[in-house]
Design an enzyme around this catalytic site. Structure first.
Site, short mmCIF file in Angstrom:
data_model
loop_
_atom_site.label_atom_id
_atom_site.label_comp_id
_atom_site.label_asym_id
_atom_site.label_seq_id
_atom_site.Cartn_x
_atom_site.Cartn_y
_atom_site.Cartn_z
N ASN A 104 -77.17 1.54 -4.96
CA ASN A 104 -78.45 1.20 -6.08
C ASN A 104 -77.21 -0.31 -7.08
OD1 ASN A 104 -79.64 0.85 -8.60
ND2 ASN A 104 -81.00 2.58 -7.14
N LYS B 217 -80.38 1.66 -22.87
CA LYS B 217 -81.60 3.11 -22.04
C LYS B 217 -80.07 3.69 -21.57
CE LYS B 217 -83.01 3.93 -17.18
NZ LYS B 217 -82.96 3.80 -15.70
N ASP C 58 -78.02 13.09 -8.47
CA ASP C 58 -79.20 13.03 -7.77
C ASP C 58 -79.82 13.16 -9.19
OD1 ASP C 58 -80.68 12.94 -5.15
OD2 ASP C 58 -81.29 15.29 -5.67
N GLY D 196 -87.64 2.23 -11.41
CA GLY D 196 -88.08 3.86 -10.51
C GLY D 196 -89.36 3.96 -11.23
N ASP E 230 -88.84 4.35 -14.65
CA ASP E 230 -88.90 3.30 -16.25
C ASP E 230 -90.09 2.59 -16.24
OD1 ASP E 230 -86.26 4.69 -16.44
OD2 ASP E 230 -85.12 1.95 -15.60
N HIS F 247 -80.64 10.42 -19.46
CA HIS F 247 -80.00 10.80 -18.26
C HIS F 247 -78.69 10.75 -17.86
CE1 HIS F 247 -82.44 8.71 -16.49
NE2 HIS F 247 -82.72 8.84 -15.13
N ARG F 248 -79.16 9.55 -17.19
CA ARG F 248 -78.09 9.38 -16.39
C ARG F 248 -77.12 8.77 -17.18
NH1 ARG F 248 -80.00 6.15 -13.58
NH2 ARG F 248 -80.89 7.74 -11.71
P1 IMP Z 1 -81.90 9.21 -7.08
O1 IMP Z 1 -81.85 10.70 -7.06
O2 IMP Z 1 -80.97 9.35 -8.47
O3 IMP Z 1 -81.61 8.65 -6.31
O4 IMP Z 1 -83.41 9.17 -8.61
C1 IMP Z 1 -84.25 9.78 -6.79
C2 IMP Z 1 -85.69 8.62 -7.75
O5 IMP Z 1 -85.73 8.71 -8.88
C3 IMP Z 1 -85.61 6.98 -7.58
O6 IMP Z 1 -86.08 6.74 -6.06
C4 IMP Z 1 -85.93 6.86 -8.76
O7 IMP Z 1 -87.42 6.53 -8.51
C5 IMP Z 1 -86.30 7.87 -9.88
N1 IMP Z 1 -84.80 7.68 -10.61
C6 IMP Z 1 -83.90 7.81 -10.79
N2 IMP Z 1 -83.30 7.52 -11.93
C7 IMP Z 1 -83.94 7.17 -11.98
C8 IMP Z 1 -84.34 6.15 -13.49
O8 IMP Z 1 -83.63 6.32 -14.38
N3 IMP Z 1 -85.13 5.32 -13.79
C9 IMP Z 1 -86.55 5.89 -13.67
N4 IMP Z 1 -86.78 6.25 -12.29
C10 IMP Z 1 -85.58 7.10 -11.78
#
Ligand code: IMP
Length: 193
Positions: free
Chosen positions: A9, A171, A68, A149, A151, A176-177
């Site tokens: 991604n 951001k 995740d 996502g 956001d 979180h990330r």
């Molecule tokens: P992943 O496990 O990090 O791939 O996240 C799972 C899902 O959560 C993604 O497909 C997004 O829809 C949502 N997501 C993850 N991180 C974010 C973010 O930073 N902003 C918004 N949506 C997020």
């Protein structure tokens, strides 16, 4: 230092690289010839992050990490949570996921939600986990074009704009990330093993 990150991604890569800084070069699964989707079949963020990191380590032997993330909405009992990517469909359809979230919150006054990221790091085969959380709320229509996502629907506490209206730096500084990756960086910089 080169380190393998379990994502293709582009948004996530850019976010994580910005926090890691120049001292670290991120490799992607594709850079290592891994083109299949990495399995994530656990029912917790912790389990999925660990599963993805081990999948890469078993195939490459390289130090690596996986994240995740879930959006946990209070009024929905923590959903979509670990199912955030595939909330509305089998694929990663951000628009349909957001539409379903808004439908499920129609008429609901309690809009509290949080993003939670778990990172699993494998260094020399030893696993470490880090968690980052940001609290906020879900608004009733999408605003902003940045990010990805959920956001455009998420306003973090203490702000009056969505993640999708913020610059990547803004951001990252509260997300979180960003919070989880800063712990990862601290671990990487503190010396190995
Ligand atoms: P992943 O496990 O990090 O791939 O996240 C799972 C899902 O959560 C993604 O497909 C997004 O829809 C949502 N997501 C993850 N991180 C974010 C973010 O930073 N902003 C918004 N949506 C997020």
């Amino acid at each position: 230092m080169k380190i393998l990150f379990a994502t293709n991604n582009a948004h996530k890569l850019a976010e994580v690289q910005a926090v890691l800084g120049d001292g670290f070069q991120l490799l992607t699964p594709r850079d290592c010839g891994i083109t299949e989707e990495i399995p994530e079949t656990c029912d917790t963020l912790e389990g999925n992050a660990s599963q993805k990191a081990h999948y890469l380590y078993d195939r490459t032997g390289l130090d690596c990490f996986a994240d995740d993330t879930g959006l946990e909405v209070a009024a929905l009992g923590g959903a979509p949570g670990v199912h955030s990517a595939r909330y509305a469909t089998d694929g990663h359809n951000f628009i349909k996921n957001n539409e379903l979230l808004l439908r499920n919150l129609e008429g609901v006054a309690d809009r509290r939600a949080r993003f939670r990221t778990v990172i699993a790091l494998l260094l020399g085969g030893q696993e470490y986990q880090f968690e980052g959380i940001v609290e906020g709320r879900i608004i009733d229509h999408a605003i902003g074009c940045e990010g990805f996502g959920y956001d455009p629907l998420f306003v973090p506490d203490g702000f009056s704009k969505t993640f999708a209206e913020m610059t990547p730096d803004e951001k990252n500084s509260i997300s979180h990330r960003g919070r989880a990756v800063r712990q990862l960086v601290a671990r990487l910089k503190s010396g190995f093993y």
